[in-house]
Design a protein around this motif. Structure first.
Motif, mmCIF file in Angstrom:
data_model
loop_
_atom_site.group_PDB
_atom_site.id
_atom_site.type_symbol
_atom_site.label_atom_id
_atom_site.label_comp_id
_atom_site.label_asym_id
_atom_site.label_seq_id
_atom_site.Cartn_x
_atom_site.Cartn_y
_atom_site.Cartn_z
ATOM 1 N N SER A 166 0.923 -1.179 -0.010
ATOM 2 C CA SER A 166 0.006 0.146 0.082
ATOM 3 C C SER A 166 0.871 1.492 -0.111
ATOM 4 C CB SER A 166 -0.792 0.000 1.285
ATOM 5 O OG SER A 166 -0.021 0.016 2.372
ATOM 6 N N THR A 167 2.191 0.980 0.521
ATOM 7 C CA THR A 167 3.198 2.200 0.481
ATOM 8 C C THR A 167 4.298 1.754 -0.313
ATOM 9 O OG1 THR A 167 2.330 3.148 2.527
ATOM 10 C CG2 THR A 167 4.393 3.801 1.938
ATOM 11 N N ALA A 168 4.690 2.559 -0.981
ATOM 12 C CA ALA A 168 5.757 2.438 -1.910
ATOM 13 C C ALA A 168 7.166 2.149 -1.274
ATOM 14 C CB ALA A 168 6.278 3.348 -3.017
ATOM 15 N N ASN A 169 7.746 0.963 -1.724
ATOM 16 C CA ASN A 169 9.043 0.835 -0.914
ATOM 17 C C ASN A 169 10.171 0.542 -1.825
ATOM 18 O OD1 ASN A 169 8.713 -1.841 -2.285
ATOM 19 N ND2 ASN A 169 8.028 -3.020 -0.435
ATOM 20 N N ALA A 170 10.043 1.034 -3.086
ATOM 21 C CA ALA A 170 11.105 1.056 -3.919
ATOM 22 C C ALA A 170 10.945 2.113 -4.956
ATOM 23 C CB ALA A 170 11.254 -0.568 -4.947
ATOM 24 N N ALA A 171 12.111 2.718 -5.531
ATOM 25 C CA ALA A 171 12.103 3.666 -6.350
ATOM 26 C C ALA A 171 12.809 3.326 -7.826
ATOM 27 C CB ALA A 171 12.762 5.162 -6.020
ATOM 28 N N LEU A 172 12.281 3.699 -8.738
ATOM 29 C CA LEU A 172 12.917 3.398 -10.245
ATOM 30 C C LEU A 172 13.320 4.962 -10.703
ATOM 31 C CD1 LEU A 172 13.507 1.660 -12.654
ATOM 32 C CD2 LEU A 172 11.267 2.114 -13.450
ATOM 33 N N VAL A 173 14.543 4.976 -10.803
ATOM 34 C CA VAL A 173 15.268 6.266 -11.010
ATOM 35 C C VAL A 173 15.769 6.217 -12.554
ATOM 36 C CG1 VAL A 173 16.898 7.966 -10.437
ATOM 37 C CG2 VAL A 173 15.814 6.707 -8.672
ATOM 38 N N ILE A 174 15.511 7.154 -13.197
ATOM 39 C CA ILE A 174 16.059 7.569 -14.648
ATOM 40 C C ILE A 174 16.600 8.854 -14.931
ATOM 41 C CG2 ILE A 174 15.447 7.443 -16.972
ATOM 42 C CD1 ILE A 174 13.517 5.283 -16.591
ATOM 43 N N SER A 176 26.473 14.219 -30.603
ATOM 44 C CA SER A 176 27.301 13.565 -30.946
ATOM 45 C C SER A 176 28.753 14.449 -30.624
ATOM 46 C CB SER A 176 27.475 13.234 -32.395
ATOM 47 O OG SER A 176 27.448 14.586 -33.188
ATOM 48 N N THR A 177 28.654 15.665 -30.293
ATOM 49 C CA THR A 177 29.977 16.499 -29.829
ATOM 50 C C THR A 177 30.040 16.823 -28.326
ATOM 51 O OG1 THR A 177 28.419 18.589 -30.235
ATOM 52 C CG2 THR A 177 29.741 17.631 -32.020
ATOM 53 N N SER A 178 28.907 16.290 -27.708
ATOM 54 C CA SER A 178 29.201 16.519 -26.216
ATOM 55 C C SER A 178 30.060 15.411 -25.527
ATOM 56 C CB SER A 178 27.646 16.314 -25.579
ATOM 57 O OG SER A 178 27.784 16.338 -24.062
ATOM 58 N N ALA A 179 30.636 15.882 -24.703
ATOM 59 C CA ALA A 179 31.514 15.052 -23.846
ATOM 60 C C ALA A 179 30.807 13.785 -23.028
ATOM 61 C CB ALA A 179 32.419 15.593 -22.842
ATOM 62 N N CYS A 180 29.543 14.209 -22.769
ATOM 63 C CA CYS A 180 28.434 13.269 -22.083
ATOM 64 C C CYS A 180 27.499 12.871 -23.344
ATOM 65 C CB CYS A 180 27.820 14.005 -21.060
ATOM 66 S SG CYS A 180 26.609 12.884 -20.293
ATOM 67 N N GLU A 181 27.270 11.389 -23.392
ATOM 68 C CA GLU A 181 26.412 11.046 -24.534
ATOM 69 C C GLU A 181 24.974 11.297 -24.094
ATOM 70 O OE1 GLU A 181 27.055 8.829 -27.231
ATOM 71 O OE2 GLU A 181 29.270 9.159 -26.749
ATOM 72 N N PHE A 182 24.174 11.875 -25.118
ATOM 73 C CA PHE A 182 22.871 12.132 -24.919
ATOM 74 C C PHE A 182 22.080 10.945 -24.654
ATOM 75 C CE2 PHE A 182 18.416 12.959 -26.477
ATOM 76 C CZ PHE A 182 18.100 13.564 -25.363
ATOM 77 N N ALA A 183 21.504 10.557 -23.421
ATOM 78 C CA ALA A 183 21.011 8.959 -23.340
ATOM 79 C C ALA A 183 20.435 9.279 -21.915
ATOM 80 C CB ALA A 183 22.039 8.092 -23.214
ATOM 81 N N GLY A 184 19.331 8.339 -21.772
ATOM 82 C CA GLY A 184 18.758 8.061 -20.441
ATOM 83 C C GLY A 184 19.412 6.851 -19.883
ATOM 84 N N TYR A 185 19.654 6.976 -18.597
ATOM 85 C CA TYR A 185 20.553 6.110 -17.850
ATOM 86 C C TYR A 185 19.385 5.505 -16.613
ATOM 87 C CZ TYR A 185 24.416 7.983 -20.349
ATOM 88 O OH TYR A 185 25.285 8.408 -21.236
ATOM 89 N N ALA A 186 19.077 4.389 -16.782
ATOM 90 C CA ALA A 186 17.990 3.578 -15.773
ATOM 91 C C ALA A 186 19.189 3.186 -14.529
ATOM 92 C CB ALA A 186 17.340 2.683 -16.236
ATOM 93 N N LEU A 187 19.167 3.581 -13.423
ATOM 94 C CA LEU A 187 19.713 3.212 -12.285
ATOM 95 C C LEU A 187 19.050 1.990 -11.608
ATOM 96 C CD1 LEU A 187 20.681 6.123 -12.781
ATOM 97 C CD2 LEU A 187 20.995 6.156 -10.311
ATOM 98 N N PRO A 188 19.748 1.052 -10.741
ATOM 99 C CA PRO A 188 19.229 0.123 -10.293
ATOM 100 C C PRO A 188 17.997 0.620 -9.367
ATOM 101 C CG PRO A 188 21.515 0.082 -9.976
ATOM 102 C CD PRO A 188 21.163 1.223 -10.621
ATOM 103 N N LEU A 189 17.053 -0.357 -8.913
ATOM 104 C CA LEU A 189 15.966 -0.227 -8.351
ATOM 105 C C LEU A 189 16.278 0.233 -6.757
ATOM 106 C CD1 LEU A 189 12.962 -0.242 -8.726
ATOM 107 C CD2 LEU A 189 12.889 -2.610 -7.804
ATOM 108 N N ALA A 190 15.818 1.461 -6.223
ATOM 109 C CA ALA A 190 16.396 1.870 -5.174
ATOM 110 C C ALA A 190 15.440 1.579 -3.806
ATOM 111 C CB ALA A 190 16.825 3.521 -5.123
ATOM 112 N N LYS A 191 15.821 0.914 -2.752
ATOM 113 C CA LYS A 191 15.099 0.790 -1.691
ATOM 114 C C LYS A 191 14.654 2.170 -1.117
ATOM 115 C CE LYS A 191 14.953 -1.629 2.732
ATOM 116 N NZ LYS A 191 15.856 -2.552 3.650
#
Length: 154
Positions: free
Chosen positions: A57-65, A75-90
């Motif tokens: 009934s209450t969330a116990n995990a967070a999905l972070v992107i 293509s010119t940025s030092a950081c690739e343009f992308a979405g990065y999914a992190l592991p499920l966080a408690k």
């Protein structure tokens, strides 16, 4: 002295009650999504509150992107343009943290996202990313329930 003791005790009990309420974890419903950009617009972030078990009934995990890089110059940025999914966080006491390292063609990037639910519809926190992606930035996001077919309730 006899009259002031009950008053002092009543004030102490009230103060402890307020302090305990302030420390209590905020209840967030599974399926609530929070999204937006960080304070200095280094990152776009999405946090989805969910259950790590079949039912809760209450969330116990967070999905972070985290979305990083530049859409205008991917293509010119030092950081690739992308979405990065992190592991499920408690989620524990209304707080969560997730860390992940990614290996990209232009070199490794890493992200740590730490947050705290300050109400059922608000989360605040910090993104610490690789310097090439913008480094450290803060966020304050408003959430909304998402119970449709693409919701995070399961």
């Amino acid at each position: 002295m006899k009259r002031t003791l009950p008053t002092i005790l009543a004030i102490l009990v009230a103060a402890l009650t307020v302090a305990a309420a302030a420390l209590a974890a905020v209840s967030v419903k599974p399926g609530t999504t929070f999204s937006g950009t960080t304070a200095h617009k280094h990152y776009a972030i999405s946090v989805g509150a969910k259950c790590s078990t079949k039912k809760c009934s209450t969330a116990n995990a967070a999905l972070v992107i985290v979305t990083a890089g530049s859409r205008r110059a991917p293509s010119t940025s030092a950081c690739e343009f992308a979405g990065y999914a992190l592991p499920l966080a408690k989620i524990s006491s209304g707080k969560f943290s997730a860390t992940q390292k990614f290996f990209e063609p232009k070199g490794p990037v890493s992200f740590t996202v730490s947050g705290k639910f300050t109400s059922a519809t608000k989360v605040t926190g910090t993104v610490v990313g690789s310097q090439s992606c913008g480094g450290k930035d803060t966020f304050s996001l408003k959430g909304r329930p998402n119970t449709g077919p693409t919701g995070l309730t399961r």
